[in-house]
Write an enzyme that holds these catalytic residues in place. Sequence first.
Site, PDB file in Angstrom:
ATOM      1  N   ARG B  16      -7.082  22.940 102.969  1.00  0.00           N
ATOM      2  CA  ARG B  16      -6.330  23.026 103.197  1.00  0.00           C
ATOM      3  C   ARG B  16      -5.452  24.127 104.251  1.00  0.00           C
ATOM      4  NH1 ARG B  16      -1.072  24.294 103.674  1.00  0.00           N
ATOM      5  NH2 ARG B  16      -0.972  25.290 101.549  1.00  0.00           N
ATOM      6  N   ASP B  17      -5.118  25.000 102.941  1.00  0.00           N
ATOM      7  CA  ASP B  17      -4.431  25.743 103.423  1.00  0.00           C
ATOM      8  C   ASP B  17      -5.259  27.103 104.165  1.00  0.00           C
ATOM      9  OD1 ASP B  17      -2.374  27.763 103.703  1.00  0.00           O
ATOM     10  OD2 ASP B  17      -2.934  29.277 102.034  1.00  0.00           O
ATOM     11  N   HIS B 210       0.164  30.752  93.728  1.00  0.00           N
ATOM     12  CA  HIS B 210      -0.805  30.725  95.094  1.00  0.00           C
ATOM     13  C   HIS B 210      -0.315  32.321  95.402  1.00  0.00           C
ATOM     14  CE1 HIS B 210      -1.996  28.964  98.580  1.00  0.00           C
ATOM     15  NE2 HIS B 210      -1.176  29.615  99.375  1.00  0.00           N
ATOM     16  N   HIS B 212      -1.947  35.506  98.554  1.00  0.00           N
ATOM     17  CA  HIS B 212      -2.526  36.270 100.021  1.00  0.00           C
ATOM     18  C   HIS B 212      -2.618  37.124  99.923  1.00  0.00           C
ATOM     19  CE1 HIS B 212      -2.080  32.222 102.949  1.00  0.00           C
ATOM     20  NE2 HIS B 212      -1.493  31.684 101.856  1.00  0.00           N
ATOM     21  N   CYS B 243      -3.080  34.340 107.812  1.00  0.00           N
ATOM     22  CA  CYS B 243      -1.193  34.531 108.266  1.00  0.00           C
ATOM     23  C   CYS B 243      -1.620  34.505 109.237  1.00  0.00           C
ATOM     24  CB  CYS B 243      -0.550  35.484 107.009  1.00  0.00           C
ATOM     25  SG  CYS B 243       1.060  35.468 107.447  1.00  0.00           S
ATOM     26  N   ASN B 252      -6.000  33.654 101.892  1.00  0.00           N
ATOM     27  CA  ASN B 252      -5.560  33.414 100.327  1.00  0.00           C
ATOM     28  C   ASN B 252      -6.648  34.783  99.367  1.00  0.00           C
ATOM     29  OD1 ASN B 252      -4.536  30.659 100.230  1.00  0.00           O
ATOM     30  ND2 ASN B 252      -5.347  30.412 102.196  1.00  0.00           N
TER      31      ASN B 252
END
Lengths: 305, 305
Positions: B16-17, B210, B212, B243, B252
């Site tokens: 997903r991310d 979560h 990054h 990002c 991430n």
Amino acid sequence: MNALPTHVTIREVALRDGLQIEAPIPLSAKVELLEAIIATGVREVEATAFVSPSKVPALADAPEFAEELTRVRNSAGIEFSALVASPNGAKRAIASGLGSIEYVVSAADAHSRANVGRGTADATAQIGEIVAIAHDNGVSVEVIVATAWDCPFDGPTPVQRVLGVIAAAQAAGVDRLAIADTIGTATPRRVTSLIEALRPLVGDTPLGAHFHNTRGAGLASAYAAVSAGVRRLDASIGGLGGCPFAPGASGNIATEDLVYLLRDSDVAVDVDLSAAIAAAGLAQRIIGHELPGALLRAGDRIQDS
Amino acid sequence: MNALPTHVTIREVALRDGLQIEAPIPLSAKVELLEAIIATGVREVEATAFVSPSKVPALADAPEFAEELTRVRNSAGIEFSALVASPNGAKRAIASGLGSIEYVVSAADAHSRANVGRGTADATAQIGEIVAIAHDNGVSVEVIVATAWDCPFDGPTPVQRVLGVIAAAQAAGVDRLAIADTIGTATPRRVTSLIEALRPLVGDTPLGAHFHNTRGAGLASAYAAVSAGVRRLDASIGGLGGCPFAPGASGNIATEDLVYLLRDSDVAVDVDLSAAIAAAGLAQRIIGHELPGALLRAGDRIQDS
């Protein structure tokens, strides 16, 4: 929870550990990089090494570069140091005007032999002679224990081997100590464990730590070290300085990334973040390939810049 | 010093991310990556998002991919979840057979408006409706507070804004909470501070984090979170998921780098390190560009592999 210090001394090692595995760059480029590093405000710079020019061609210009350092030191008041691997190297560094030397002893026998052609015991036995040479000339000595956590050949380094080097260094009257994660395998818990094990022997002698970000945990390990009482950290502009055992992997922890992290922790450093990012950018241009430092790409927090 | 947990749950978010800002890949490649991720042993996978296909084209195949998930779940017993940004998204996720959803609310108003076209208050007001829809269908809900530390537009996020979202989520009866460092600016001290501030409101509700690695401190922040009591961490194979505000920056935190660090801390995870490195390598081949994960290049410690 953690008792963080109010100040941490960052020693900039890009000119030595950063450059040593790169193709040699001209002396003029080194001086340009030195000026950018000085502009960061850093107070200690490991500037070169007096070792075999054939083994480390990138630092073969150590005597010539040392002349530049002497000129700069008089105006900037920065402590420049050089790494040495033998009494002869110490003499050469001192003759070149360096006021501070680092003598590296690898706690792992196999790494010691690969690095300097003799085992840990023989390398340790020379600490006393090097300290005597240095102190006779008013030069301070730091003993850096390399492969303090792991050796690329021997695996995990038994803590007793690290303690052995530290004990010998203390008996010889060194001015400072440091532990180095030579191949970038340390992680926070192991950092805390080793520092706690060393503490009784280290006593009041300043203890530094040197981390590589090869496995991503460099900053986490540095923060663990600071949380465990370490007040001195090595770092390299842009993260310059990959490990020859892991091609393409990250090198030293990046000075600017460390400054960013410590600023948020209310730990003062002497290094200005913007100037460090600028120096990292210059280093990248001089070296001619991408450096791994994160802030070099992402920059400071948007609202702060 | 720190009371580390004996086990941390890693939720794999690469699908997903990780994929959401990449060019769309074929469903078959997603399934191949899913299989490699399942082979790591991970128990929770954030697999897709039910959001606007025009805004996130890489996840436009969510309904089709969800069919694959349903097939896998029956044999592997893994909890698959999907991210949603509205009650309608929640309905679509549930209709597609997902048993767990994450509803993201940005604590920073400007980021919330940029991300979902409405401010934090309006997004928060929908938590109750989403929880009701989910619970009526036997589906669990996690509220993820985005921009929990910093907003790319508003700067530092006041802790009261994070507390406001958490309070609303608790009042609505969510099953889990998480805080997200959306733009990769968090550092250990700020992580500890925020978690301590949230603790009274969070109570016994499972809290995840979560991070990054955009500014290099992702693993250090994750370790700080675990040290402060967090038992759930998101991570992405290979560090997939940059990002959009910092082109070229790390995404991430890399699953394999996190597993490496936690293993040394005697914190058990469900993810096998070698399998995670293999999955990261596959992700890199599928995506077609270098991923930032450190172990992907350096590997595990030499003696262990």
